[in-house]
Design a protein around this motif. Structure first.
Motif, PDB file in Angstrom:
ATOM      1  N   PRO A 180       0.828  -1.212   0.000  1.00 16.61           N
ATOM      2  CA  PRO A 180       0.000   0.000   0.000  1.00 16.61           C
ATOM      3  C   PRO A 180       0.859   1.257   0.000  1.00 16.61           C
ATOM      4  O   PRO A 180       1.999   1.236   0.461  1.00 16.61           O
ATOM      5  N   ASN A 181       0.304   2.333  -0.536  1.00 19.39           N
ATOM      6  CA  ASN A 181       1.044   3.575  -0.661  1.00 19.39           C
ATOM      7  C   ASN A 181       0.105   4.747  -0.373  1.00 19.39           C
ATOM      8  O   ASN A 181      -0.965   4.855  -0.988  1.00 19.39           O
ATOM      9  N   GLU A 182       0.507   5.634   0.527  1.00 19.09           N
ATOM     10  CA  GLU A 182      -0.377   6.725   0.943  1.00 19.09           C
ATOM     11  C   GLU A 182      -0.648   7.714  -0.177  1.00 19.09           C
ATOM     12  O   GLU A 182      -1.737   8.269  -0.272  1.00 19.09           O
ATOM     13  N   GLU A 183       0.339   7.964  -1.039  1.00 25.47           N
ATOM     14  CA  GLU A 183       0.120   8.883  -2.152  1.00 25.47           C
ATOM     15  C   GLU A 183      -0.930   8.328  -3.117  1.00 25.47           C
ATOM     16  O   GLU A 183      -1.801   9.065  -3.601  1.00 25.47           O
ATOM     17  N   VAL A 184      -0.850   7.038  -3.392  1.00 24.50           N
ATOM     18  CA  VAL A 184      -1.844   6.391  -4.254  1.00 24.50           C
ATOM     19  C   VAL A 184      -3.217   6.464  -3.598  1.00 24.50           C
ATOM     20  O   VAL A 184      -4.228   6.724  -4.261  1.00 24.50           O
ATOM     21  N   GLN A 185      -3.268   6.275  -2.309  1.00 26.69           N
ATOM     22  CA  GLN A 185      -4.543   6.327  -1.587  1.00 26.69           C
ATOM     23  C   GLN A 185      -5.184   7.698  -1.709  1.00 26.69           C
ATOM     24  O   GLN A 185      -6.414   7.810  -1.892  1.00 26.69           O
ATOM     25  N   ARG A 186      -4.390   8.752  -1.635  1.00 28.69           N
ATOM     26  CA  ARG A 186      -4.951  10.106  -1.784  1.00 28.69           C
ATOM     27  C   ARG A 186      -5.534  10.303  -3.181  1.00 28.69           C
ATOM     28  O   ARG A 186      -6.598  10.925  -3.347  1.00 28.69           O
ATOM     29  N   GLU A 187      -4.844   9.768  -4.185  1.00 33.79           N
ATOM     30  CA  GLU A 187      -5.334   9.904  -5.559  1.00 33.79           C
ATOM     31  C   GLU A 187      -6.624   9.097  -5.759  1.00 33.79           C
ATOM     32  O   GLU A 187      -7.561   9.545  -6.429  1.00 33.79           O
ATOM     33  N   ILE A 188      -6.691   7.914  -5.188  1.00 32.32           N
ATOM     34  CA  ILE A 188      -7.891   7.092  -5.295  1.00 32.32           C
ATOM     35  C   ILE A 188      -9.070   7.781  -4.603  1.00 32.32           C
ATOM     36  O   ILE A 188     -10.191   7.810  -5.131  1.00 32.32           O
ATOM     37  N   LEU A 189      -8.817   8.376  -3.445  1.00 30.57           N
ATOM     38  CA  LEU A 189      -9.869   9.074  -2.711  1.00 30.57           C
ATOM     39  C   LEU A 189     -10.405  10.243  -3.530  1.00 30.57           C
ATOM     40  O   LEU A 189     -11.627  10.489  -3.581  1.00 30.57           O
ATOM     41  N   ARG A 190      -9.515  10.943  -4.216  1.00 29.57           N
ATOM     42  CA  ARG A 190      -9.938  12.053  -5.069  1.00 29.57           C
ATOM     43  C   ARG A 190     -10.836  11.554  -6.199  1.00 29.57           C
ATOM     44  O   ARG A 190     -11.875  12.169  -6.511  1.00 29.57           O
ATOM     45  N   LEU A 191     -10.469  10.422  -6.805  1.00 28.24           N
ATOM     46  CA  LEU A 191     -11.276   9.864  -7.888  1.00 28.24           C
ATOM     47  C   LEU A 191     -12.638   9.399  -7.372  1.00 28.24           C
ATOM     48  O   LEU A 191     -13.652   9.552  -8.062  1.00 28.24           O
ATOM     49  N   TYR A 192     -12.660   8.837  -6.179  1.00 26.32           N
ATOM     50  CA  TYR A 192     -13.935   8.430  -5.579  1.00 26.32           C
ATOM     51  C   TYR A 192     -14.885   9.623  -5.481  1.00 26.32           C
ATOM     52  O   TYR A 192     -16.086   9.517  -5.754  1.00 26.32           O
ATOM     53  N   LYS A 193     -14.329  10.771  -5.097  1.00 26.80           N
ATOM     54  CA  LYS A 193     -15.161  11.941  -4.834  1.00 26.80           C
ATOM     55  C   LYS A 193     -15.562  12.695  -6.093  1.00 26.80           C
ATOM     56  O   LYS A 193     -16.607  13.345  -6.123  1.00 26.80           O
ATOM     57  N   HIS A 194     -14.715  12.610  -7.126  1.00 31.97           N
ATOM     58  CA  HIS A 194     -14.947  13.452  -8.308  1.00 31.97           C
ATOM     59  C   HIS A 194     -15.206  12.678  -9.597  1.00 31.97           C
ATOM     60  O   HIS A 194     -15.541  13.303 -10.614  1.00 31.97           O
ATOM     61  N   SER A 195     -15.072  11.356  -9.591  1.00 29.88           N
ATOM     62  CA  SER A 195     -15.283  10.560 -10.808  1.00 29.88           C
ATOM     63  C   SER A 195     -16.215   9.388 -10.498  1.00 29.88           C
ATOM     64  O   SER A 195     -15.749   8.278 -10.211  1.00 29.88           O
ATOM     65  N   PRO A 196     -17.526   9.614 -10.530  1.00 27.15           N
ATOM     66  CA  PRO A 196     -18.486   8.563 -10.175  1.00 27.15           C
ATOM     67  C   PRO A 196     -18.334   7.293 -11.011  1.00 27.15           C
ATOM     68  O   PRO A 196     -18.544   6.188 -10.502  1.00 27.15           O
ATOM     69  N   ASP A 197     -17.955   7.457 -12.294  1.00 29.85           N
ATOM     70  CA  ASP A 197     -17.795   6.265 -13.142  1.00 29.85           C
ATOM     71  C   ASP A 197     -16.620   5.412 -12.665  1.00 29.85           C
ATOM     72  O   ASP A 197     -16.701   4.183 -12.643  1.00 29.85           O
ATOM     73  N   VAL A 198     -15.543   6.063 -12.247  1.00 25.50           N
ATOM     74  CA  VAL A 198     -14.382   5.325 -11.742  1.00 25.50           C
ATOM     75  C   VAL A 198     -14.720   4.667 -10.403  1.00 25.50           C
ATOM     76  O   VAL A 198     -14.254   3.563 -10.102  1.00 25.50           O
TER      77      VAL A 198
END
Length: 261
Positions: A180-198
């Motif tokens: 696991p990687n915290e930087e990747v986690q931040r990017e995934i969280l951003r996509l969760y919030k702003h990219s409903p299709d993703v």
């Protein structure tokens, strides 16, 4: 050339001769044991087939292709769990009636399942200890150690969606397990919030991961209720070895952010 039929298309005459109980006279439940495990291997083959496609979908930025395939892999995992219900109709005494005929054969030697683990990013040298160099598929398994994993291809997908992937991950030692990687986690969280299709894809990935963990748990409980604390066939450690991977997620970054959603 004979006309194509259901039987010869599926090569059924050959397939139906591959169930060969070793007990003499054959113990009734040995047939079930063989068929269930052969079926597992067929599903493992299909999962490997699906994840090879998913790797291409990820690196090609094909969101809907990946969504489609993760729906299928998730459903296959549910089927694998359901097969344990069938296997649990076999009592410990009925398994004991033919267990000694298994000799050194053990489920720990399933090359395809180890391939699946390596393909998904769960690479570890301890898994190789039960696969001898002369086993069919051993070369294929060793080859998986030097291949990029599904998670490495997932990084490609994230990057295609505007995520910044650390260079340390882009250039990592691919013979080692993904971490696991915290930087990747931040990017995934951003996509969760702003990219409903993703987010649909990310939830399906989590569904599959949960299904794999459920299968591991049910498999352990099956082994416990069947042989208890005995060592496994082939000298394997049985339940203690299985518990090493229990509740260890494949897509750890997806689980690490649940409390932030």
């Amino acid at each position: 050339m004979p006309p194509l039929t259901y039987g010869n298309y599926l090569d059924l005459e050959k397939l139906l001769t591959l169930q060969n109980p070793r007990s003499t006279p054959a113990e009734h439940d040995e047939m079930l044991f063989i068929i269930i495990h052969q079926t597992y291997e067929l599903w493992f083959k299909q999962l490997l087939h699906e994840f090879e496609k998913i790797k291409q979908d990820f690196s090609g930025g094909d969101l809907f292709g990946a969504i489609h395939s993760f729906k299928r892999t998730r459903t296959i995992m549910k089927t694998l769990v359901g097969q344990i219900d069938i296997l649990e109709t076999m009592t410990p005494s009925s398994f004991s009636s033919f267990r000694d005929r298994l000799d050194t054969a053990s489920g720990f030697q399933s090359v395809q399942f180890r391939e699946l683990e390596f393909l998904l990013g769960y690479k570890r040298s301890s898994a190789m200890a039960h696969v001898k160099p002369d086993f069919p598929g051993a070369d294929r398994l060793r080859g998986r150690l030097t291949e990029r994993t599904v998670i490495d291809h997932f990084y490609d997908f994230l990057q295609s969606r505007g995520a910044t992937i650390p260079e340390s991950l882009r250039n990592r030692d691919i013979t080692q397990a993904n971490e696991p990687n915290e930087e990747v986690q931040r990017e995934i969280l951003r996509l969760y919030k702003h990219s409903p299709d993703v987010s649909i894809l990310l939830e399906l990935m989590t569904d599959f991961d949960e299904g794999l963990q459920e299968w591991r748990y049910r498999h352990i409980k099956l082994v416990e209720r069947t042989i208890g604390a005995k060592k496994g066939t082939g000298g394997s450690l049985g339940v203690p070895f299985l518990k090493e991977s229990l509740f260890k997620p494949i897509f750890a970054d997806l689980w690490a952010i649940r409390h932030e959603m």
